[in-house]
Design an enzyme around this catalytic site. Sequence first.
Site, PDB file in Angstrom:
ATOM      1  N   LYS A   1      -1.679  -0.835 -21.442  1.00  0.00           N
ATOM      2  CA  LYS A   1      -1.503  -0.031 -22.673  1.00  0.00           C
ATOM      3  C   LYS A   1      -0.296   0.901 -22.587  1.00  0.00           C
ATOM      4  O   LYS A   1      -0.405   2.114 -22.794  1.00  0.00           O
ATOM      5  CB  LYS A   1      -2.775   0.763 -22.984  1.00  0.00           C
ATOM      6  CG  LYS A   1      -3.974  -0.123 -23.301  1.00  0.00           C
ATOM      7  CD  LYS A   1      -5.140   0.662 -23.843  1.00  0.00           C
ATOM      8  CE  LYS A   1      -6.358  -0.202 -24.057  1.00  0.00           C
ATOM      9  NZ  LYS A   1      -6.986  -0.646 -22.796  1.00  0.00           N
TER      10      LYS A   1
HETATM   11  O1  LIG Z   1      -9.757  -1.642 -28.041  1.00  0.00           O
HETATM   12  C1  LIG Z   1      -9.900  -1.757 -26.826  1.00  0.00           C
HETATM   13  C2  LIG Z   1      -8.843  -2.031 -25.986  1.00  0.00           C
HETATM   14  C3  LIG Z   1      -9.085  -2.210 -24.655  1.00  0.00           C
HETATM   15  N1  LIG Z   1     -10.342  -2.109 -24.134  1.00  0.00           N
HETATM   16  C4  LIG Z   1     -10.523  -2.344 -22.690  1.00  0.00           C
HETATM   17  O2  LIG Z   1     -11.332  -3.506 -22.508  1.00  0.00           O
HETATM   18  C5  LIG Z   1     -12.272  -3.297 -21.478  1.00  0.00           C
HETATM   19  C6  LIG Z   1     -13.670  -3.314 -22.041  1.00  0.00           C
HETATM   20  O3  LIG Z   1     -14.630  -3.123 -21.023  1.00  0.00           O
HETATM   21  P1  LIG Z   1     -16.202  -3.425 -21.254  1.00  0.00           P
HETATM   22  O4  LIG Z   1     -16.817  -3.060 -19.950  1.00  0.00           O
HETATM   23  O5  LIG Z   1     -16.345  -4.885 -21.589  1.00  0.00           O
HETATM   24  O6  LIG Z   1     -16.641  -2.550 -22.371  1.00  0.00           O
HETATM   25  C7  LIG Z   1     -11.873  -1.983 -20.815  1.00  0.00           C
HETATM   26  O7  LIG Z   1     -10.933  -2.279 -19.812  1.00  0.00           O
HETATM   27  C8  LIG Z   1     -11.204  -1.219 -21.932  1.00  0.00           C
HETATM   28  O8  LIG Z   1     -10.249  -0.295 -21.467  1.00  0.00           O
HETATM   29  C9  LIG Z   1     -11.384  -1.827 -24.972  1.00  0.00           C
HETATM   30  O9  LIG Z   1     -12.555  -1.743 -24.548  1.00  0.00           O
HETATM   31  N2  LIG Z   1     -11.136  -1.678 -26.306  1.00  0.00           N
END
Ligand SMILES: O=c1ccn([C@@H]2O[C@H](COP(=O)(O)O)[C@@H](O)[C@H]2O)c(=O)[nH]1
Length: 308
Positions: A105
Amino acid sequence: MINKLIANIKKTGAPIVVGLDPMLNYIPKQIQENAYKEFGETLEGAAEAIWQFNKGIVDATYDLIPAVKPQIAMYEQFGLPGLAAYKRTIDYCKEKNLVVIGDIKRGDIGSTSAAYATAHLGKIQIGSKTYAPFDEDFATVNPYLGTDGVKPFVDVCKEEKKGIFVLVKTSNPSSGEFQDRIAEGRPVYEWVGEKVAEWGADFMGDGYSYVGAVVGATYPEMGKVLRELMPKTFILVPGYGAQGGKGADLVHFFNKDGLGAIVNSSRGIIAAYKQEKYAEFGEANYADASRQAVKDMVQDISEALENR
Ligand SMILES: O=c1ccn([C@@H]2O[C@H](COP(=O)(O)O)[C@@H](O)[C@H]2O)c(=O)[nH]1
């Protein structure tokens, strides 16, 4: 790289990405103890533990999945040894033929974005030598600074045949504070989505652009609008599993060709053994629980797509 992503999705039949977001409290005690025995209770010890944990997950799932998404924050919290574990994870996943999406990001003024792009997707020249510092296949990019903050990533992607996923509508509860604001009659995320399609228009792989978008599974109606607005844009969809997203919410993120989206789950896969559903595996078999969670996720999404 978008072509490799599409080929891997077709080969595995799994439009999913495993999020490698290791936290110490997910890592089985035995792995932690072994790492601390060798490196002490230090940043190095923690980094060794997260690397061993990741390796277990990758070994147990790589034949089922097209891609992984290591979240750099989870590594940065362990300082330089953590970043070394991030790089080791990237290299290992690439050896296993997985596409690596670095969830970094980044995005800044042009000159600084250019340095980020070099670090993660490009190459740096030092005297007569050239290095690819982190060498992910894709990186996530924050578009808040506008075109001059994104263009350096696109330029490096053109040179290196890599790709980016630009944040359009994020999955978190507060994402609407700014992203849903109406500007000139339309929500901001639509303006960003349109721009993403424009940035990627002359940068196409097999039917899809190398410039992708991030749209959260937690906002399915907005996903539907954005899918139509950006028909040739591949969408990275976080928010499945731990954040509440389900297969049925995702059908409109995909195009009629069954492609166009890749759904991420991090905690739902890597910490599956902590869920009641997979408790029978036990801590020692955490990686087998992750493998089962991958199979269940693929089935959930496939069934939803078949019934749409
Ligand atoms: O909009 C967003 C952008 C990035 N993320 C990232 O994805 C994973 C989600 O993790 P989970 O454990 O499946 O919830 C995490 O690395 C976030 O930083 C997001 O969730 N939403």
